[in-house]
Design a protein around this motif. Structure first.
Motif, PDB file in Angstrom:
ATOM      1  N   THR A 158       0.847  -1.185   0.000  1.00  0.00           N
ATOM      2  CA  THR A 158       0.000   0.000   0.000  1.00  0.00           C
ATOM      3  C   THR A 158       0.884   1.237   0.000  1.00  0.00           C
ATOM      4  OG1 THR A 158      -0.130   0.050   2.408  1.00  0.00           O
ATOM      5  CG2 THR A 158      -1.862  -1.177   1.258  1.00  0.00           C
ATOM      6  N   GLY A 159       0.279   2.344  -0.332  1.00  0.00           N
ATOM      7  CA  GLY A 159       1.042   3.578  -0.392  1.00  0.00           C
ATOM      8  C   GLY A 159       1.650   3.739  -1.766  1.00  0.00           C
ATOM      9  N   ASN A 160       2.786   4.366  -1.818  1.00  0.00           N
ATOM     10  CA  ASN A 160       3.447   4.669  -3.080  1.00  0.00           C
ATOM     11  C   ASN A 160       4.392   3.530  -3.447  1.00  0.00           C
ATOM     12  OD1 ASN A 160       4.318   6.048  -5.326  1.00  0.00           O
ATOM     13  ND2 ASN A 160       5.785   7.307  -4.187  1.00  0.00           N
ATOM     14  N   VAL A 161       3.867   2.465  -4.031  1.00  0.00           N
ATOM     15  CA  VAL A 161       4.685   1.322  -4.437  1.00  0.00           C
ATOM     16  C   VAL A 161       4.760   1.267  -5.956  1.00  0.00           C
ATOM     17  CG1 VAL A 161       4.302  -0.036  -2.349  1.00  0.00           C
ATOM     18  CG2 VAL A 161       2.770  -0.307  -4.283  1.00  0.00           C
ATOM     19  N   SER A 162       5.828   0.645  -6.437  1.00  0.00           N
ATOM     20  CA  SER A 162       6.078   0.578  -7.871  1.00  0.00           C
ATOM     21  C   SER A 162       6.710  -0.769  -8.207  1.00  0.00           C
ATOM     22  CB  SER A 162       7.017   1.711  -8.270  1.00  0.00           C
ATOM     23  OG  SER A 162       8.304   1.480  -7.717  1.00  0.00           O
ATOM     24  N   PRO A 163       6.886  -1.060  -9.497  1.00  0.00           N
ATOM     25  CA  PRO A 163       7.586  -2.293  -9.856  1.00  0.00           C
ATOM     26  C   PRO A 163       8.960  -2.404  -9.191  1.00  0.00           C
ATOM     27  CG  PRO A 163       6.522  -1.406 -11.793  1.00  0.00           C
ATOM     28  CD  PRO A 163       6.361  -0.370 -10.701  1.00  0.00           C
ATOM     29  N   SER A 164       9.655  -1.278  -9.018  1.00  0.00           N
ATOM     30  CA  SER A 164      10.985  -1.355  -8.408  1.00  0.00           C
ATOM     31  C   SER A 164      10.927  -1.847  -6.962  1.00  0.00           C
ATOM     32  CB  SER A 164      11.713  -0.010  -8.488  1.00  0.00           C
ATOM     33  OG  SER A 164      11.050   0.960  -7.738  1.00  0.00           O
ATOM     34  N   ASN A 165       9.820  -1.568  -6.245  1.00  0.00           N
ATOM     35  CA  ASN A 165       9.676  -2.105  -4.890  1.00  0.00           C
ATOM     36  C   ASN A 165       9.592  -3.625  -4.922  1.00  0.00           C
ATOM     37  OD1 ASN A 165       7.741   0.673  -4.614  1.00  0.00           O
ATOM     38  ND2 ASN A 165       9.316   0.365  -3.063  1.00  0.00           N
ATOM     39  N   ALA A 166       8.816  -4.158  -5.856  1.00  0.00           N
ATOM     40  CA  ALA A 166       8.682  -5.615  -5.969  1.00  0.00           C
ATOM     41  C   ALA A 166      10.007  -6.239  -6.373  1.00  0.00           C
ATOM     42  CB  ALA A 166       7.590  -5.963  -6.979  1.00  0.00           C
ATOM     43  N   VAL A 167      10.645  -5.683  -7.407  1.00  0.00           N
ATOM     44  CA  VAL A 167      11.918  -6.220  -7.879  1.00  0.00           C
ATOM     45  C   VAL A 167      12.958  -6.197  -6.759  1.00  0.00           C
ATOM     46  CG1 VAL A 167      13.858  -5.769  -9.445  1.00  0.00           C
ATOM     47  CG2 VAL A 167      11.516  -5.737 -10.323  1.00  0.00           C
ATOM     48  N   SER A 168      13.026  -5.111  -6.035  1.00  0.00           N
ATOM     49  CA  SER A 168      14.003  -5.005  -4.933  1.00  0.00           C
ATOM     50  C   SER A 168      13.736  -6.033  -3.836  1.00  0.00           C
ATOM     51  CB  SER A 168      13.973  -3.605  -4.333  1.00  0.00           C
ATOM     52  OG  SER A 168      14.428  -2.664  -5.267  1.00  0.00           O
ATOM     53  N   ALA A 169      12.469  -6.216  -3.481  1.00  0.00           N
ATOM     54  CA  ALA A 169      12.124  -7.189  -2.440  1.00  0.00           C
ATOM     55  C   ALA A 169      12.490  -8.605  -2.876  1.00  0.00           C
ATOM     56  CB  ALA A 169      10.639  -7.098  -2.093  1.00  0.00           C
ATOM     57  N   TRP A 170      12.158  -8.944  -4.116  1.00  0.00           N
ATOM     58  CA  TRP A 170      12.480 -10.279  -4.616  1.00  0.00           C
ATOM     59  C   TRP A 170      13.992 -10.475  -4.723  1.00  0.00           C
ATOM     60  CZ3 TRP A 170       8.617  -9.579  -9.218  1.00  0.00           C
ATOM     61  CH2 TRP A 170       7.306  -9.653  -8.744  1.00  0.00           C
ATOM     62  N   ALA A 171      14.686  -9.476  -5.245  1.00  0.00           N
ATOM     63  CA  ALA A 171      16.136  -9.580  -5.427  1.00  0.00           C
ATOM     64  C   ALA A 171      16.876  -9.679  -4.096  1.00  0.00           C
ATOM     65  CB  ALA A 171      16.658  -8.381  -6.224  1.00  0.00           C
ATOM     66  N   ALA A 172      16.328  -9.078  -3.048  1.00  0.00           N
ATOM     67  CA  ALA A 172      16.964  -9.109  -1.723  1.00  0.00           C
ATOM     68  C   ALA A 172      17.082 -10.533  -1.184  1.00  0.00           C
ATOM     69  CB  ALA A 172      16.184  -8.234  -0.742  1.00  0.00           C
ATOM     70  N   GLU A 173      16.325 -11.458  -1.729  1.00  0.00           N
ATOM     71  CA  GLU A 173      16.388 -12.848  -1.287  1.00  0.00           C
ATOM     72  C   GLU A 173      17.662 -13.547  -1.762  1.00  0.00           C
ATOM     73  OE1 GLU A 173      12.737 -14.619  -2.606  1.00  0.00           O
ATOM     74  OE2 GLU A 173      11.526 -13.378  -1.273  1.00  0.00           O
ATOM     75  N   ALA A 174      18.459 -12.881  -2.605  1.00  0.00           N
ATOM     76  CA  ALA A 174      19.706 -13.480  -3.103  1.00  0.00           C
ATOM     77  C   ALA A 174      20.628 -13.874  -1.951  1.00  0.00           C
ATOM     78  CB  ALA A 174      20.422 -12.509  -4.041  1.00  0.00           C
ATOM     79  N   SER A 175      20.651 -13.067  -0.918  1.00  0.00           N
ATOM     80  CA  SER A 175      21.545 -13.350   0.214  1.00  0.00           C
ATOM     81  C   SER A 175      21.123 -14.603   0.988  1.00  0.00           C
ATOM     82  CB  SER A 175      21.612 -12.151   1.155  1.00  0.00           C
ATOM     83  OG  SER A 175      20.338 -11.879   1.699  1.00  0.00           O
ATOM     84  N   ASP A 176      19.913 -15.045   0.806  1.00  0.00           N
ATOM     85  CA  ASP A 176      19.423 -16.248   1.483  1.00  0.00           C
ATOM     86  C   ASP A 176      19.686 -17.525   0.684  1.00  0.00           C
ATOM     87  OD1 ASP A 176      18.382 -14.638   3.522  1.00  0.00           O
ATOM     88  OD2 ASP A 176      16.448 -14.448   2.506  1.00  0.00           O
TER      89      ASP A 176
END
Length: 178
Positions: free
Chosen positions: A97-115
């Protein structure tokens, strides 16, 4: 099969982060508002750039846009059911919610690389994004009531479809370079 975990995030830390396991809505419980086609056209390049930048860092070729996948993603997003469709493609989901964009989704998914642990590989949003044998991407957005408490307003519900699907058990070594 090829599904990944559902990601849920809000853009303001005062809003709740909802765990994916707690979200299951029927079409009757949520309603969607589709964005204009110009919004989707503007987001298409952001989706491709976000994915392809990450893919390049992990030894995977660039994805191309698929209108067929985007149409499939839009159909699922419009139902405002915050769970995987179970369809024939790989799929990543994101809602906020709020001001979200495709970059928010991409960043969240990409952050899983460290796991990611190549000695004990498991599927994730990240692994679907960088899966080497995947060649096509199509994403969509629906603005939905019912995904979060109404006091937070409509949720931006993003769905990305991947073809061929990734996250195939037994094929991580040749498809994920972490």
């Amino acid at each position: 099969m090829t599904s990944s975990e559902i990601s849920s995030e809000t853009s303001d830390s005062t809003q709740p982060v909802v765990l994916p396991e707690t979200i299951t809505f029927s079409s009757a419980e949520a309603s969607a508002t589709s964005p204009t086609s110009s919004t989707l056209d503007a987001d298409k390049q952001a989706w491709l750039d976000g994915h392809n930048t990450l893919r390049q860092q992990h030894g995977a070729s660039a994805l191309t846009w698929s209108d067929t996948l985007a149409s499939t993603a839009q159909s699922w997003a419009n139902g405002c059911v915050f769970e995987h469709s179970g369809g024939q493609y790989g799929e990543n989901l994101y809602a906020g919610t709020g001001n979200v964009s495709p970059s928010n989704a991409v960043s969240a998914w990409a952050a899983e690389a460290s796991d990611y642990d190549s000695s004990n590989p498991t599927y994730s949003h990240f692994t679907q994004m960088v899966w080497k044998s995947t060649t096509e991407l199509g994403c969509a957005l629906a603005l939905c009531d019912g995904i979060f408490d109404a006091s937070y307003g409509k949720a931006s519900f993003y769905v990305c479809e991947y073809n061929p699907p990734g996250n195939v058990i037994g094929q991580f070594a040749e498809n994920v370079q972490a």
